[in-house]
Every structure is written in C-alpha cells, then in structure tokens.
Design a protein around this motif. Structure first.
Motif, PDB file in Angstrom:
ATOM      1  N   ALA A 291       0.823  -1.214   0.000  1.00  0.00           N
ATOM      2  CA  ALA A 291       0.000   0.000   0.000  1.00  0.00           C
ATOM      3  C   ALA A 291       0.853   1.258   0.000  1.00  0.00           C
ATOM      4  CB  ALA A 291      -0.928  -0.006   1.217  1.00  0.00           C
ATOM      5  N   ASP A 292       2.027   1.188   0.612  1.00  0.00           N
ATOM      6  CA  ASP A 292       2.895   2.357   0.754  1.00  0.00           C
ATOM      7  C   ASP A 292       3.725   2.651  -0.496  1.00  0.00           C
ATOM      8  OD1 ASP A 292       1.995   2.776   3.314  1.00  0.00           O
ATOM      9  OD2 ASP A 292       3.686   1.769   4.292  1.00  0.00           O
ATOM     10  N   LEU A 293       3.713   1.765  -1.477  1.00  0.00           N
ATOM     11  CA  LEU A 293       4.470   2.010  -2.705  1.00  0.00           C
ATOM     12  C   LEU A 293       3.949   3.266  -3.398  1.00  0.00           C
ATOM     13  CD1 LEU A 293       4.612  -1.619  -4.143  1.00  0.00           C
ATOM     14  CD2 LEU A 293       6.502  -0.360  -3.109  1.00  0.00           C
ATOM     15  N   ASP A 294       4.880   4.028  -3.977  1.00  0.00           N
ATOM     16  CA  ASP A 294       4.478   5.273  -4.630  1.00  0.00           C
ATOM     17  C   ASP A 294       5.385   5.548  -5.826  1.00  0.00           C
ATOM     18  OD1 ASP A 294       3.050   7.567  -5.068  1.00  0.00           O
ATOM     19  OD2 ASP A 294       3.501   8.493  -3.146  1.00  0.00           O
ATOM     20  N   TYR A 295       4.959   6.512  -6.657  1.00  0.00           N
ATOM     21  CA  TYR A 295       5.736   6.935  -7.827  1.00  0.00           C
ATOM     22  C   TYR A 295       6.067   5.733  -8.715  1.00  0.00           C
ATOM     23  CZ  TYR A 295       6.309  10.794  -4.570  1.00  0.00           C
ATOM     24  OH  TYR A 295       6.075  11.799  -3.664  1.00  0.00           O
ATOM     25  N   GLU A 296       5.071   4.935  -9.007  1.00  0.00           N
ATOM     26  CA  GLU A 296       5.256   3.697  -9.752  1.00  0.00           C
ATOM     27  C   GLU A 296       4.293   3.673 -10.930  1.00  0.00           C
ATOM     28  OE1 GLU A 296       6.088   0.902 -11.512  1.00  0.00           O
ATOM     29  OE2 GLU A 296       7.092   0.347  -9.634  1.00  0.00           O
ATOM     30  N   VAL A 297       4.849   3.589 -12.132  1.00  0.00           N
ATOM     31  CA  VAL A 297       4.029   3.652 -13.343  1.00  0.00           C
ATOM     32  C   VAL A 297       3.054   2.491 -13.434  1.00  0.00           C
ATOM     33  CG1 VAL A 297       5.715   2.396 -14.752  1.00  0.00           C
ATOM     34  CG2 VAL A 297       4.145   3.999 -15.844  1.00  0.00           C
ATOM     35  N   GLU A 311       7.408  13.917 -11.853  1.00  0.00           N
ATOM     36  CA  GLU A 311       7.961  14.879 -10.891  1.00  0.00           C
ATOM     37  C   GLU A 311       9.014  14.220 -10.012  1.00  0.00           C
ATOM     38  OE1 GLU A 311       4.766  16.545  -8.689  1.00  0.00           O
ATOM     39  OE2 GLU A 311       3.662  17.205 -10.466  1.00  0.00           O
ATOM     40  N   TYR A 312       8.772  12.959  -9.658  1.00  0.00           N
ATOM     41  CA  TYR A 312       9.721  12.245  -8.813  1.00  0.00           C
ATOM     42  C   TYR A 312      11.049  12.039  -9.538  1.00  0.00           C
ATOM     43  CZ  TYR A 312      11.830   8.466  -6.116  1.00  0.00           C
ATOM     44  OH  TYR A 312      12.711   7.689  -5.388  1.00  0.00           O
TER      45      TYR A 312
END
Length: 385
Positions: A291-297, A311-312
């Motif tokens: 759930a905490d994963l982010d900035y992932e295409v 942006e990342y």
C-alpha cells in the motif's frame, strides 16, 4: 578481499543464476521462481525456501514460448515462459506469477496452462489490487497473500509461522537498507563503481538468499564508504525504466564516462525503496508495504489524475546532482509507453535533458544506442564546460 573482488563475486551470482540454483538445491533447499513485480518474497524466505527472481535473460532466443504468446508481448515475459518450457528452470519447485500489467495478466494463464500440460512445477497466482491504500484494498492484499502462503506451505511441507515471517521481514528490510546505501555510494563514487558493476551487484540480489547477500553487500558498502571523496569529471545521469541489466549496453555508459547517479528502475531501486513495518501482524505488514508504494508507473495513483512519477524522476536529477535522464524503455511495454509523454513534458518543463532508448532482452546490436549515448554525453559535457 578488494573492491574489485567483491564485484567479481556478485557478478558470478548475477551472471550464473543456474549455478546458484543448483548449489541451493544441493543443500536440500526448495526454490520458488518469483516473477515481477512486488511479490511477497518474505513468505518464501519464511517457509525456508529460496526465492529466485525471474526477470528474463539476455542469453536466450524466444522459440517455444511463441506457441503461447502474442508477438507483442514484451521479451521479459516471453523469456520467463521460454525458460520454464525449455527446462532451464526445472529445478524450481514452484512459480509465483503476478499480474500488474496487461502482459502479465494473460501470461500468468499461459504459464499455468503450459506447466499443467507438461506436468511441471505448481504455479501460484497473485493478483494485487490497484486501490491498494484504503482498508478494503489492504484486506484484499492480505487475502491474496494468504492464498500464496497456503500454497507455499504445501510446497514446503511445513507451516509458515508468524515468528518466521516477522524474522523474514527484518531480514528483507535490512537488505533493502543496504541496497539503498549501495546505490547512494555508487552514485558518490562512479570512479570505483562502473555501470556494469553496479548492475551486477543489484542483480545478484535476485539469486542469493537475502541474509547471505546483505552480509556480502555490507562489507562492500563499508569499503566504498571509506574511499576518499570522488573527483568525477564525467556526466552524471538518472536512469529510468523497467530493466537495464545488459552488460554490453551498460558498457557504453562506462566507455563514455556516463555515471549513474541514481535510478528509478523497477528491477533496481523501485524494488527496494519501501520497507515493511516490523511491528504487529506480519501479514498485514506485507500488505501495508504494498500500500505504501508510490511513484510507480504500474500502480494507480489516486492522488492525481496523472502519474506523479515524472515529478519524482525530475527530483532525483536535482537531489543527486545529475545532468540528465536516460530512459530505458522496454519494447512493447504499454504502461511505460503511455506514461512517457508526461515524463517528457515534465523533464522539458524543468529543462532537464533526457534520451529515450528502446531496449529488450533480444537486442544484440547496440550500434544505434552507442551513437545516441555518445551524442547525449557530448552535448551535456559541452554545457558543463
């Protein structure tokens, strides 16, 4: 052991996973193939088995898999099936199949059908939710992980206890921390860590038990940390994409004094960017990590109408003192192809130079990539002069 000897040891594991697998099997261990992306390897480790990463190979041509795959499937997925069909992975005791892209979803069923038809190892189906952060998403992830856990227990012939899983989470968090430390040190010391060696160190993690790997990596990191401050005169870039582990392609970066300051590559830093909580219910901890994963295409970004990864990536250029971005785009990768316009727009907006290179595991001729990277490096070098 010298730094170069450390690199050679990691390269041996990275370049000869078949030997690693045979060595573990000789110890009486069972092994589970783990396809991309974000499968809970901790469950395999907690079961006393060896997770073996399945990210294609640069050493094979696609033959048998063509019977099951459409021609537009990416080479990574096709080569995983090829190795399962041609016997390369017959020492595996099972395979975890994930479904986070439009190719992996049907591919999982291709693998299931072909393995059943040939009477080979059992297959474990894992469907992550896209709405992963709300409580219902976390509960769905837990239910999927419980299914994986039960099937792994059947293969292992033993139960996975909460204590074993909590220990596995600690082992994996320690490994992720050392890999984050390594990529930071590699960016700070490009004179000591070539792009080829950097890739081999990270790739080896997919074929070694994580506690063994982390111990070896910590020793290397300590030696890198003791080096004097670097006086690198070449170009520094951020790399982005699904995977770029071909030594012949990476050698072009080294030959042109292009250092990898940091990456946003799924096969590399994206895979160890996020830790799992070490307190509480370990199954929920694994679901919380996802759930905490982010900035992932590959994942839905509910915070924005568009993926914020652009942006990342731009922030990585600033934060790690890079002069540009090299986008290694896997051929026939729909998520990356659809995301690229927004990535390009953001990089152009921030006046960050970038180059896009189409790649796959079947490439043998890198002449065009060599010319493009040489020109890219020359333009940035002239701007720096």
């Amino acid at each position: 052991m010298s730094i170069q000897q450390h690199f050679e040891a990691f390269a041996k594991a990275a370049n000869h996973p078949d030997e690693q697998l045979k060595a573990y099997k000789a110890q009486g261990k069972k092994a589970i193939g783990v396809m991309p992306y974000y499968a809970p390897e901790e469950l395999v480790f907690a079961a006393g088995m060896v997770p073996m990463g399945m990210w294609g190979t640069n050493k094979k041509n696609i033959k048998e898999a063509k019977e099951y795959c459409a021609s537009f499937y990416c080479s990574l997925a096709q080569l995983d099936l090829e190795m399962l069909l041609d016997g390369t992975l017959d020492d595996l005791d099972g395979v975890i199949m994930t479904t986070l892209c439009d190719t992996l979803r049907p591919m999982s069923q291709n693998i299931r059908v072909s393995m059943a038809k040939l009477g080979k190892m059992p297959t474990i189906f894992l469907a992550h939710p896209q709405n992963r952060r709300p409580e219902y998403g976390i509960q769905y992830t837990i239910s999927q992980y419980r299914n994986v856990k039960e099937q792994l227990e059947e293969i292992a012939g033993a139960k996975i206890t909460d204590e074993a899983l909590k220990n596995a989470i600690k082992v994996y968090n320690q490994s992720r921390a050392e890999r984050r430390r390594f990529v930071k040190l590699a960016g700070e010391h490009p004179e000591a860590v070539s792009a080829v060696n950097r890739s081999a160190v990270l790739k080896a993690s997919y074929f070694m038990l994580k506690d063994e790997y982390t111990e070896a990596l910590k020793t290397l990191n300590d030696e890198l940390e003791a080096l004097p401050k670097s006086d690198w005169k070449g170009v520094r870039v951020v790399t982005s994409g699904i995977i770029c582990d071909n030594p012949d392609l990476l050698q072009i970066l080294d030959d042109n004094q292009i250092a990898i300051a940091m990456d946003d590559v799924a096969h590399e830093s994206r895979s160890f960017r996020t830790d799992a909580p070490e307190e509480g219910d370990p199954m929920r901890a694994l679901a919380q990590q996802f759930a905490d994963l982010d900035y992932e295409v590959l994942l839905y970004d509910e915070a924005s109408a568009q993926n914020r990864r652009a942006e990342y990536v731009a922030s990585l250029v600033r934060d790690y003192n890079a002069q540009g971005v090299v986008v290694f785009m896997q051929n026939f990768c729909d998520p990356e192809e659809m995301e690229y316009p927004s990535l390009r727009q953001e990089l152009d907006k921030q006046n960050i130079r970038h180059i896009r290179l189409g790649i796959d595991h079947q490439m043998r001729d890198f002449g065009q990539a060599k010319t493009a990277l040489q020109a890219f490096a020359d333009v940035i070098a002239d701007e720096m002069a």
